[in-house]
Structure formats: structure tokens, C-alpha cells
Design a protein around this motif. Structure first.
Motif, PDB file in Angstrom:
ATOM      1  N   THR A 152       0.827  -1.207   0.000  1.00 15.00           N
ATOM      2  CA  THR A 152       0.000   0.000   0.000  1.00 15.00           C
ATOM      3  C   THR A 152       0.863   1.259   0.000  1.00 15.00           C
ATOM      4  OG1 THR A 152      -1.733  -1.164   1.212  1.00 15.00           O
ATOM      5  CG2 THR A 152      -1.815   1.239   1.232  1.00 15.00           C
ATOM      6  N   ALA A 153       1.933   1.243   0.795  1.00 19.82           N
ATOM      7  CA  ALA A 153       2.837   2.399   0.829  1.00 19.82           C
ATOM      8  C   ALA A 153       3.484   2.614  -0.538  1.00 19.82           C
ATOM      9  CB  ALA A 153       3.911   2.193   1.893  1.00 19.82           C
ATOM     10  N   GLY A 154       3.871   1.503  -1.199  1.00 19.17           N
ATOM     11  CA  GLY A 154       4.472   1.622  -2.521  1.00 19.17           C
ATOM     12  C   GLY A 154       3.511   2.201  -3.538  1.00 19.17           C
ATOM     13  N   LYS A 155       2.235   1.772  -3.452  1.00 13.95           N
ATOM     14  CA  LYS A 155       1.239   2.319  -4.372  1.00 13.95           C
ATOM     15  C   LYS A 155       1.022   3.814  -4.137  1.00 13.95           C
ATOM     16  CE  LYS A 155      -1.346  -1.974  -5.075  1.00 13.95           C
ATOM     17  NZ  LYS A 155      -2.660  -2.661  -4.947  1.00 13.95           N
ATOM     18  N   LEU A 156       0.953   4.201  -2.859  1.00 12.55           N
ATOM     19  CA  LEU A 156       0.742   5.620  -2.555  1.00 12.55           C
ATOM     20  C   LEU A 156       1.895   6.471  -3.063  1.00 12.55           C
ATOM     21  CD1 LEU A 156      -0.700   5.393   1.082  1.00 12.55           C
ATOM     22  CD2 LEU A 156      -1.926   5.966  -1.029  1.00 12.55           C
ATOM     23  N   VAL A 157       3.124   5.965  -2.892  1.00 11.67           N
ATOM     24  CA  VAL A 157       4.279   6.717  -3.379  1.00 11.67           C
ATOM     25  C   VAL A 157       4.264   6.805  -4.898  1.00 11.67           C
ATOM     26  CG1 VAL A 157       6.799   6.665  -3.601  1.00 11.67           C
ATOM     27  CG2 VAL A 157       5.733   6.226  -1.386  1.00 11.67           C
ATOM     28  N   ALA A 158       3.993   5.673  -5.559  1.00  9.66           N
ATOM     29  CA  ALA A 158       4.003   5.651  -7.023  1.00  9.66           C
ATOM     30  C   ALA A 158       2.923   6.560  -7.612  1.00  9.66           C
ATOM     31  CB  ALA A 158       3.827   4.219  -7.521  1.00  9.66           C
ATOM     32  N   ILE A 159       1.758   6.599  -6.967  1.00  7.65           N
ATOM     33  CA  ILE A 159       0.672   7.453  -7.462  1.00  7.65           C
ATOM     34  C   ILE A 159       0.925   8.910  -7.074  1.00  7.65           C
ATOM     35  CG2 ILE A 159      -1.790   7.967  -7.198  1.00  7.65           C
ATOM     36  CD1 ILE A 159      -2.304   4.982  -6.999  1.00  7.65           C
ATOM     37  N   GLY A 160       1.634   9.131  -5.969  1.00  6.25           N
ATOM     38  CA  GLY A 160       1.883  10.497  -5.512  1.00  6.25           C
ATOM     39  C   GLY A 160       2.663  11.325  -6.515  1.00  6.25           C
ATOM     40  N   TYR A 161       3.617  10.703  -7.214  1.00  2.47           N
ATOM     41  CA  TYR A 161       4.423  11.455  -8.182  1.00  2.47           C
ATOM     42  C   TYR A 161       3.586  12.041  -9.321  1.00  2.47           C
ATOM     43  CZ  TYR A 161       8.772   9.942  -5.972  1.00  2.47           C
ATOM     44  OH  TYR A 161       9.805   9.746  -5.096  1.00  2.47           O
ATOM     45  N   PRO A 162       2.769  11.233 -10.033  1.00  3.40           N
ATOM     46  CA  PRO A 162       1.964  11.843 -11.103  1.00  3.40           C
ATOM     47  C   PRO A 162       0.915  12.830 -10.594  1.00  3.40           C
ATOM     48  CG  PRO A 162       1.394   9.509 -10.823  1.00  3.40           C
ATOM     49  CD  PRO A 162       2.631   9.759 -10.032  1.00  3.40           C
ATOM     50  N   VAL A 163       0.422  12.604  -9.366  1.00  2.00           N
ATOM     51  CA  VAL A 163      -0.548  13.558  -8.809  1.00  2.00           C
ATOM     52  C   VAL A 163       0.110  14.922  -8.598  1.00  2.00           C
ATOM     53  CG1 VAL A 163      -1.915  14.123  -6.768  1.00  2.00           C
ATOM     54  CG2 VAL A 163      -2.046  11.839  -7.756  1.00  2.00           C
ATOM     55  N   ILE A 164       1.323  14.923  -8.021  1.00  2.00           N
ATOM     56  CA  ILE A 164       2.033  16.188  -7.810  1.00  2.00           C
ATOM     57  C   ILE A 164       2.371  16.840  -9.146  1.00  2.00           C
ATOM     58  CG2 ILE A 164       4.206  17.174  -6.991  1.00  2.00           C
ATOM     59  CD1 ILE A 164       4.095  15.178  -4.676  1.00  2.00           C
ATOM     60  N   ASP A 165       2.786  16.015 -10.125  1.00  2.00           N
ATOM     61  CA  ASP A 165       3.087  16.573 -11.450  1.00  2.00           C
ATOM     62  C   ASP A 165       1.854  17.219 -12.069  1.00  2.00           C
ATOM     63  OD1 ASP A 165       5.726  15.923 -11.362  1.00  2.00           O
ATOM     64  OD2 ASP A 165       5.534  14.069 -12.522  1.00  2.00           O
ATOM     65  N   LEU A 166       0.693  16.607 -11.881  1.00  2.00           N
ATOM     66  CA  LEU A 166      -0.543  17.186 -12.417  1.00  2.00           C
ATOM     67  C   LEU A 166      -0.857  18.518 -11.738  1.00  2.00           C
ATOM     68  CD1 LEU A 166      -2.818  14.036 -12.789  1.00  2.00           C
ATOM     69  CD2 LEU A 166      -1.930  15.476 -14.632  1.00  2.00           C
ATOM     70  N   LEU A 167      -0.629  18.589 -10.430  1.00  2.77           N
ATOM     71  CA  LEU A 167      -0.864  19.848  -9.722  1.00  2.77           C
ATOM     72  C   LEU A 167       0.094  20.927 -10.221  1.00  2.77           C
ATOM     73  CD1 LEU A 167      -1.382  18.508  -6.084  1.00  2.77           C
ATOM     74  CD2 LEU A 167      -3.131  19.381  -7.645  1.00  2.77           C
ATOM     75  N   LEU A 168       1.363  20.568 -10.408  1.00  2.00           N
ATOM     76  CA  LEU A 168       2.329  21.535 -10.938  1.00  2.00           C
ATOM     77  C   LEU A 168       1.963  21.946 -12.363  1.00  2.00           C
ATOM     78  CD1 LEU A 168       5.685  20.008  -9.633  1.00  2.00           C
ATOM     79  CD2 LEU A 168       4.576  22.112  -8.857  1.00  2.00           C
ATOM     80  N   LEU A 169       1.479  20.979 -13.148  1.00  2.00           N
ATOM     81  CA  LEU A 169       1.063  21.301 -14.512  1.00  2.00           C
ATOM     82  C   LEU A 169      -0.123  22.260 -14.506  1.00  2.00           C
ATOM     83  CD1 LEU A 169       1.433  20.768 -17.542  1.00  2.00           C
ATOM     84  CD2 LEU A 169      -0.131  18.822 -17.309  1.00  2.00           C
ATOM     85  N   THR A 170      -1.046  22.063 -13.560  1.00  2.00           N
ATOM     86  CA  THR A 170      -2.188  22.981 -13.437  1.00  2.00           C
ATOM     87  C   THR A 170      -1.715  24.396 -13.130  1.00  2.00           C
ATOM     88  OG1 THR A 170      -3.558  21.173 -12.598  1.00  2.00           O
ATOM     89  CG2 THR A 170      -4.351  23.411 -12.214  1.00  2.00           C
ATOM     90  N   LEU A 171      -0.775  24.517 -12.212  1.00  2.00           N
ATOM     91  CA  LEU A 171      -0.262  25.838 -11.848  1.00  2.00           C
ATOM     92  C   LEU A 171       0.502  26.464 -13.002  1.00  2.00           C
ATOM     93  CD1 LEU A 171       0.919  24.978  -8.237  1.00  2.00           C
ATOM     94  CD2 LEU A 171      -1.123  26.256  -8.890  1.00  2.00           C
ATOM     95  N   LEU A 172       1.264  25.644 -13.747  1.00  2.00           N
ATOM     96  CA  LEU A 172       1.974  26.169 -14.918  1.00  2.00           C
ATOM     97  C   LEU A 172       0.984  26.672 -15.967  1.00  2.00           C
ATOM     98  CD1 LEU A 172       4.505  26.620 -16.650  1.00  2.00           C
ATOM     99  CD2 LEU A 172       4.349  24.217 -17.354  1.00  2.00           C
ATOM    100  N   ALA A 173      -0.058  25.876 -16.215  1.00  2.00           N
ATOM    101  CA  ALA A 173      -1.075  26.306 -17.183  1.00  2.00           C
ATOM    102  C   ALA A 173      -1.767  27.579 -16.721  1.00  2.00           C
ATOM    103  CB  ALA A 173      -2.104  25.187 -17.379  1.00  2.00           C
ATOM    104  N   ARG A 174      -2.019  27.675 -15.413  1.00  2.00           N
ATOM    105  CA  ARG A 174      -2.661  28.887 -14.881  1.00  2.00           C
ATOM    106  C   ARG A 174      -1.765  30.101 -15.067  1.00  2.00           C
ATOM    107  NH1 ARG A 174      -5.425  32.286 -14.572  1.00  2.00           N
ATOM    108  NH2 ARG A 174      -6.681  33.104 -12.871  1.00  2.00           N
ATOM    109  N   MET A 175      -0.443  29.901 -14.893  1.00  2.00           N
ATOM    110  CA  MET A 175       0.501  30.994 -15.138  1.00  2.00           C
ATOM    111  C   MET A 175       0.455  31.433 -16.592  1.00  2.00           C
ATOM    112  SD  MET A 175       3.914  29.810 -13.055  1.00  2.00           S
ATOM    113  CE  MET A 175       4.902  30.861 -14.117  1.00  2.00           C
TER     114      MET A 175
END
Length: 482
Positions: A152-175
Motif C-alpha cells: 500500500t505504501a508503494g502504491k501511494l508513493v508511485a501514485i503520488g508522483y503523477p498527482v504532484i506533477d498534475l498539480l504543478l502542470l495545473t499551476l503552470l497552465a494557470r501561469m
């Protein structure tokens, strides 16, 4: 002379080129981390030196990059010194913490930069991010969620990376779709975020498709991170960082071609995934539900963006209509007296004659001229003459009926339309106006009553001739045309 940030960019690219020649030892790790730390130091020094607005936020942003460097060193320590590759690894804690903090810092910076509500910018940013979210789910998140070998910890870590990238992509697009000036610091920061996300997605898809990256390919993806660190530092050194977090005014932006092309490409990703899966899986679409949800979501977002665009067009049309009315009003007003000008008079007189002909009513026309106006000008000056014209016009207009139209015909000459009235009414009206003339001045007037047939030019000519009769008879009187 090249500015400091320009020299730093040159040195950055030379260092990145040199990184490609490092062996896969501690030398490579030290060179990599040294380049990354230089970007952190450059950003902190530049923010302080340029006295940037929201300096603490920019220093916190640099601190996020330092956490990433800590994660890189920790990863190298386990791999090179301990010969271990645990998963999840301690380095993942550094990376994920850095990503979360970077998102929070950028949110605060964007809230300072874009304080006003901007529905169009938010919708466009969500459209761009939503398309990548679908790709991330299909290729990066769903396989991890279905992997039975991961904890479960491995899944959370693996999914956490693309989730953070999507949030950063949202902020970049907003900029990128937000308002405000795009100075050098803005461009350097945006390019840095783009380089970082490109490198992150490159590593993620390499792992997903089990692509065996060689030394050059891995160096190339590392270069994406290094360029990002360096561009962040160059953005801090650029003088534009001083205003990058200052509030900007949101205006109705032009819907440019590049924006339309970018949004069109984003909305086509879901259908493209549908075609790709049907083509390679013999018409079997494994992610039909996710793709259908993506298509519906994109459709609703496009409708919302069209609604905002239509409201923007309606708002602009209302402004243009109001401005056109103001221009029309200005074009028909005398700038000195505020009365109708000669153009408005020449449009109004034929209409008044048509109404009188249709209704069978009388109509009188009067031409007024201030007596001895040239002498008044010579004695008191032109400014006093202008005041006399302005005050006389205001006084006379106050003594008229609501249907009467007084216009400045030219110079000290005025014209008056008196509807529903003959010679007697016109004479009485003008006799009431003559005592209202300010500064002890007088005027002479000629009156002509329309005979029901003559043109507006002939009627005015008769009134003008009567004016000259009044002048010749001693001024300060009203003469009736024959």
C-alpha cells in the motif's frame, strides 16, 4: 554587456554539456548536485539582490529545490554506498515533500499575482490539465493501482508522483493563460517548470513501458532536471523577479491562435486514446469508462469556456455600443456651449419640417446674433468672449420650452427651432430671452414662419434676412420675415 543572469545561463549549459561526460560514479552525483545547488543559490541571491516582492515565498521555492537535491544525494547514498534499492526509499520522502511544498508555494504566489476572479483562465488551465490527467491515469496510475506485488505504501508513493506533477502542470497552465506582463523572469520560470515536468514524465513513461534507458538517454533526462534548476536560478537573478509576484489586472484577453490550437489539442487527447486502444486491442477499449468520463468532462469545460467567451463578446459589444453613442453625442454637440452644433441643426430642421407637414402644425425658425460681439472681444479678450457665449447659451436654453431646439450655428450666431408656434409665439419667446443675456449684452433676431412648402434652406434664408433687418433697425430687437 551581458547581464548576470545571462552569464549564469551560459555557464549552466556548459556545465550540463560537461555532465554528459561524467562516469557513473560519485563524480556524476557530485557534478549533478553541484549544478542543482548552484541554481538554488542563484535564486536566493537574485531574490535578495533584486528586492523581489514576496521574497520569502521565492526563497521557500528555492528551498523546495534544495529538498530535491537532498533526495538525489540520499538516493545516491543508498545506491552507491550501501548497494541497496529499497522501495519506497527514503529519497521518496524528500521528493514528495519537495513537490507538495512547491505546489503550496506556487499557489500562494499565483494568488498574489492573480487576485481577481478569472473564470476563463481557470477553465483553460483545467482543460489543459484534464487531458494530461487522463493520460496519467491510463498509463501511470491505473497500472500501479492494479499491481498486486506493490505494498500500500508503494502504491501511494508511485501514485503520488503523477498527482504532484498534475498539480504543478495545473499551476503552470494557470501561469501561462493568466494575465499580466510576461517578462524575462516569467519566461525563465515557465521554461524551468516545463523542463522539470518533461523530465519527470520522461522517467515515468520509461518505467511504464519498461524501456531500458542507456547512459546517454538517462543523462538526457537528468539534463532536463538540471536545466530546470538552472532556469529557476536565472529567474531569480533576472530583474523581472522584482515584480513577478505583484498583483496584475485581469482583462478580457484576445482568443489567440496558439491558445485555440493548444486547447484543441488538449480536447482531442481523449478521442485519441480511444482510437489507440481500439486499434491495438482489436476494438477492445480497456479504459472505456475513464475515456468516456474524460470526453464528457472536456465537452462540459469547452461549453463553459464558450459561455465565458460569449459573455466577453457581449460585454465588449455593450462597451462599443456605449462608446458609439458617446461619439455620436459628441459629434452633435458644440464643445464650448454644450448646445447642438451646426451638423445636428442641419439634421434636425428637415425632420421638424416633416413633422409639421404631417401634423399640420405651425413652425417658426429664429436666427439670433449677439450684438457688438467683436467689440466685446476686443475690449475684454477672447476668453471673456467665450464665457459670454457659454453663459448666454445656458441662460437662453433655460428659458425655452422642452420641444424647442437651440443650436450654435457658428461664431456668435445661434439658430432656434420653435415647433407648434407662429410669429406671435416666437416673438414673445424671444422677447423673454433678450433680458436673460448676461453681462448687460443684447442680441438681435430674425424670425420666419414656415409656409408649409419651402425647403429648410429657403426658410433659414428668410430668417437670416430678417436678422439683418433687425441689425439695421438698431439692434436689440426681433424682426419678422415677410
Amino acid at each position: 554587456m551581458r547581464p548576470l543572469w545571462g552569464w549564469y545561463v551560459v555557464m549552466l549549459f556548459l556545465a550540463v554539456i560537461g555532465y554528459f561526460r561524467t562516469p557513473d560514479t560519485w563524480v556524476q552525483t557530485i557534478v549533478y548536485d553541484s549544478i542543482a545547488v548552484s541554481g538554488v543559490i542563484a535564486m536566493v541571491v537574485g531574490v535578495i539582490r533584486n528586492r523581489a516582492a514576496a521574497a520569502r515565498l521565492w526563497i521557500m521555492f528555492a528551498g523546495c529545490q534544495l529538498l530535491v537535491v537532498g533526495g538525489d544525494f540520499t538516493y545516491a547514498w543508498y545506491a552507491r554506498h550501501l548497494n541497496q534499492s529499497p522501495y519506497p526509499a527514503p529519497a521518496d520522502g524528500f521528493y514528495l515533500a519537495a513537490g507538495v511544498l512547491e505546489v503550496l508555494v506556487l499557489v500562494r504566489i499565483l494568488r498574489r499575482r492573480l487576485p481577481a476572479r478569472d473564470a476563463a483562465g481557470v477553465i483553460e488551465a483545467v482543460i489543459l490539465t484534464g487531458s494530461f490527467a487522463l493520460i496519467a491515469w491510463v498509463y501511470l496510475m491505473k497500472p500501479v493501482a492494479q499491481d498486486t506485488e506493490l505494498t500500500t505504501a508503494g502504491k501511494l508513493v508511485a501514485i503520488g508522483y503523477p498527482v504532484i506533477d498534475l498539480l504543478l502542470l495545473t499551476l503552470l497552465a494557470r501561469m501561462l493563460v493568466g494575465g499580466g506582463a510576461r517578462n524575462g523572469a516569467f519566461r525563465l520560470l515557465a521554461l524551468g517548470m516545463t523542463s522539470y515536468l518533461a523530465a519527470d514524465y520522461a522517467w515515468a513513461f520509461t518505467d511504464h513501458f519498461e524501456f531500458e534507458a542507456g547512459t546517454f538517454t538517462s543523462h538526457l533526462m537528468d539534463a532536463g532536471y538540471l536545466i530546470a534548476f538552472g532556469l529557476y536560478g536565472a529567474a531569480g537573478l533576472h530583474p523581472g523577479i522584482r515584480d513577478l509576484a505583484e498583483p496584475v489586472e485581469i482583462t478580457d484577453r484576445r482568443f489567440s491562435r496558439w491558445r485555440l490550437g493548444l486547447l484543441t489539442t488538449a480536447t482531442m487527447i481523449a478521442p485519441a486514446l480511444l482510437i489507440e486502444q481500439a486499434w491495438f486491442a482489436d476494438n477492445h477499449v480497456a479504459d472505456a469508462q475513464a475515456i468516456a468520463a474524460g470526453c464528457v468532462g472536456m465537452f462540459l469545460l469547452v461549453v463553459a469556456r464558450m459561455t465565458v467567451l460569449i459573455r466577453q463578446v457581449e460585454r465588449q459589444a455593450s462597451v462599443l455600443e456605449s462608446q458609439a453613442e458617446e461619439l455620436t453625442e459628441l459629434a452633435q454637440r458644440d464643445t464650448l456651449t454644450g448646445l447642438a452644433n451646426r451638423r445636428a441643426w442641419e439634421q434636425a430642421l428637415p425632420l421638424a419640417l416633416d413633422h409639421a407637414r404631417r401634423d399640420g402644425n405651425l413652425l417658426a425658425l429664429a436666427v439670433l446674433d449677439l450684438d457688438h460681439f467683436k467689440r466685446f472681444n476686443d475690449q475684454y479678450g477672447h476668453q471673456a468672449g467665450d464665457r459670454l457665449l457659454k453663459e448666454a447659451a445656458a441662460a437662453w436654453a433655460g428659458g425655452l420650452r422642452s420641444d424647442d431646439l437651440l443650436a450654435r450655428y457658428g461664431g456668435e450666431e445661434f439658430a432656434l427651432i420653435i415647433p407648434n408656434g407662429g410669429a406671435t409665439l416666437a416673438g414673445e419667446l424671444l422677447d423673454r430671452l433678450r433680458p436673460l443675456t448676461p453681462h448687460g449684452q443684447t442680441f438681435s433676431a430674425g424670425v420666419a414662419v414656415w409656409d408649409g412648402q419651402e425647403s429648410s434652406e429657403m426658410l433659414f434664408a428668410r430668417a437670416d434676412a430678417a436678422l439683418y433687418e433687425a441689425k439695421g433697425a438698431g439692434r436689440n430687437r426681433v424682426a419678422l420675415a415677410a
